[in-house]
Design a protein around this motif. Structure first.
Motif: not given
Length: 129
Positions: A75-78, A102-107, A110-113
């Motif tokens: 998931i981090v790589a994705t 704008k990219a907060e969902i990706l952050y 990454i944080a949860l991963s």
């Protein structure tokens, strides 16, 4: 450490279910949009098929608690691929009109991963790691 294990379970379920919904949409509607985004970013079109790994297989691994750390790494790589292809590296801190990234969902993904990578799946898992 029941509270810790319960917290990891909620992190796994929150991350896994939210990300799986993106993958499920790709199963239903295909990868056309992803292919377009990748090509526009200068990446090969075949990379779109890795979306199934990062948004279907990896979330299921995390939800079930089977090789959760590997699933979280996928998931981090994705997420980094999406950051590069969709947002561009120059826009990592771009804000919306209401002040959020704008990219907060990706952050958050990454944080949860990273929480799962460093702490494992916890007690409530099919196969604890």
């Amino acid at each position: 450490m029941k509270k810790f294990d319960l917290g990891i379970l909620f992190a796994r379920l929150g991350l896994g279910i939210c990300l799986f919904m993106h993958g499920f949409a790709k199963i239903l509607h295909g990868l056309g949009g992803v292919k377009g985004i990748l090509v526009k970013a200068g990446l090969p079109e075949f990379m779109a098929y890795f979306a199934y790994v990062g948004e279907v297989v990896a979330p299921l691994m995390i939800i079930l608690g089977v090789f959760s750390r590997i699933g979280a790494l996928l998931i981090v790589a994705t997420s980094f691929t999406i950051l590069y292809a969709y947002n561009g590296l120059g826009n990592l801190f771009e804000l919306t009109n209401v002040g959020g990234f704008k990219a907060e969902i990706l952050y958050l993904y990454i944080a949860l991963s990273l929480c799962i990578i460093f702490n494992g799946s916890g007690k409530y898992a099919v196969k604890k790691d």
